[in-house]
Design a protein around this motif. Structure first.
Motif, PDB file in Angstrom:
ATOM      1  N   THR A   1       7.552  -9.491   1.998  1.00 23.05           N
ATOM      2  CA  THR A   1       8.434  -9.052   0.924  1.00 23.05           C
ATOM      3  C   THR A   1       9.751  -9.826   0.997  1.00 23.05           C
ATOM      4  OG1 THR A   1       9.414  -7.283   2.265  1.00 23.05           O
ATOM      5  CG2 THR A   1       7.475  -6.715   0.951  1.00 23.05           C
TER       6      THR A   1
ATOM      7  N   VAL B   1       1.866 -15.016  -2.617  1.00 22.17           N
ATOM      8  CA  VAL B   1       2.118 -13.801  -3.386  1.00 22.17           C
ATOM      9  C   VAL B   1       3.575 -13.716  -3.858  1.00 22.17           C
ATOM     10  CG1 VAL B   1       2.699 -12.384  -1.368  1.00 22.17           C
ATOM     11  CG2 VAL B   1       1.716 -11.298  -3.400  1.00 22.17           C
ATOM     12  N   LEU B   2       4.478 -14.451  -3.199  1.00 18.85           N
ATOM     13  CA  LEU B   2       5.900 -14.417  -3.557  1.00 18.85           C
ATOM     14  C   LEU B   2       6.356 -15.681  -4.288  1.00 18.85           C
ATOM     15  CD1 LEU B   2       7.378 -12.984  -0.217  1.00 18.85           C
ATOM     16  CD2 LEU B   2       6.875 -11.732  -2.328  1.00 18.85           C
TER      17      LEU B   2
ATOM     18  N   LYS C   1       2.157  -6.683   3.318  1.00 18.30           N
ATOM     19  CA  LYS C   1       2.291  -8.056   2.831  1.00 18.30           C
ATOM     20  C   LYS C   1       3.760  -8.467   2.916  1.00 18.30           C
ATOM     21  CE  LYS C   1       2.781  -6.678  -2.019  1.00 18.30           C
ATOM     22  NZ  LYS C   1       2.245  -6.845  -3.401  1.00 18.30           N
TER      23      LYS C   1
ATOM     24  N   THR D   1      -3.096 -14.787   5.169  1.00 16.75           N
ATOM     25  CA  THR D   1      -2.306 -14.744   3.937  1.00 16.75           C
ATOM     26  C   THR D   1      -2.215 -16.146   3.353  1.00 16.75           C
ATOM     27  OG1 THR D   1      -0.955 -12.888   4.722  1.00 16.75           O
ATOM     28  CG2 THR D   1      -0.030 -14.242   2.957  1.00 16.75           C
TER      29      THR D   1
ATOM     30  N   PRO E   1       4.685 -17.561   1.264  1.00 20.37           N
ATOM     31  CA  PRO E   1       3.508 -16.765   0.909  1.00 20.37           C
ATOM     32  C   PRO E   1       3.218 -16.893  -0.585  1.00 20.37           C
ATOM     33  CG  PRO E   1       4.967 -15.517   2.347  1.00 20.37           C
ATOM     34  CD  PRO E   1       5.711 -16.748   1.942  1.00 20.37           C
TER      35      PRO E   1
END
Length: 272
Positions: free
Chosen positions: A126, A229-230, A124, A199, A227
């Protein structure tokens, strides 16, 4: 050399449209009136410091044609003489040297630009260290280039970014030049693919209205993704960017009705 001559008797929007039509035709493909107005609003945003640079991708016009277009606008006193045209590996950009240098410097000094590692080998995305060797070297070279341009005016030819740029990750460089609060990076010596397939991405867009003469034109000034997730980790970067954009926006009266919004997209493949 073909020079673009436009009539001073035209309205402001007509001057911009005429310059685009005369200078930016690629083969039989000319910009439409809405496309020309959109380009005009983008160039004005760069001139006003609302965005550091514009990457020209409206049609297949060359960097030299983009330079002719910018020179035509400058000759008609529609934009300032400080704007320059860059030819970066065949990509044409119109840049505000002072604004774009300030944005690149943020990578070093205050952490307001986040770098996201999207290497294909990662599970994923970072957060990357913006001062890692590859990024630091690239940003340093870019700053030296921009500082050298600050005292120049638009010349006969686009300013060509030399062979050093062959080593740069253009995805990262474009993110910095275009004023995004986040930019993607990947190790291009290993692969040009990324890990963003399927994603969830949060897409931020900023748009405004150009009210000139009797017509109003709505255009998108910024569009970039993060993203999901971030999102929490870089929320402060996004908020700082939004507040700075609002502050700069309030210092001018050419563009109006700034709107910043977000949406979520999931794509089977993402080309960077």
């Amino acid at each position: 050399m073909v020079y673009c001559v436009i009539s001073a008797a035209m309205s402001t929007q007509e001057l911009f449209v005429a310059a685009a039509h005369k200078c930016l035709s690629a083969g039989r493909k000319s910009l439409s009136v809405p496309q020309s107005r959109d380009l005009a609003a983008q160039v004005l945003a760069v001139d006003l410091g609302l965005k550091p640079a514009l990457l020209y991708d409206s049609n297949g016009a060359s960097a030299d044609q983009v330079r002719q277009y910018l020179s035509s606008l400058q000759s008609s006193q529609l934009v300032s003489k400080s704007l320059l045209t860059l030819d970066l590996n065949g990509n044409a950009l119109i840049v505000n040297p002072v604004t774009v240098r300030s944005n690149v410097e943020q990578l070093f000094h205050d952490g307001n630009v986040a770098v996201i590692d999207v290497c294909h080998s990662l599970e994923k995305p970072t957060i990357a260290d913006p001062l890692r060797r590859e990024l630091k070297s690239m940003a340093h070279d870019l700053l030296l280039l921009l500082r050298g341009f600050e005292h120049l005016t638009e010349a006969e030819k686009p300013h060509y970014v030399g062979e050093k740029s062959d080593e740069w990750n253009l995805c990262t460089v474009f993110g910095l030049l275009l004023g995004y609060p986040v930019t993607y990076w990947f190790d291009q010596t290993k692969s040009f693919e990324n890990c963003l397939s399927m994603t969830p991405l949060i897409v931020t867009t900023a748009s405004a209205t150009w009210q000139a003469d009797t017509a109003a034109h709505r255009c998108c000034l910024y569009s970039f993704s993060v993203p999901a997730v971030l999102l929490k980790e870089i929320q402060s970067n996004l908020e700082h960017w939004r507040l700075c954009l609002q502050e700069r926006f309030q210092q001018q009266n050419v563009l109006k009705d700034l709107t910043v919004c977000q949406s979520t997209v999931i794509l089977p493949s993402v080309c960077l």
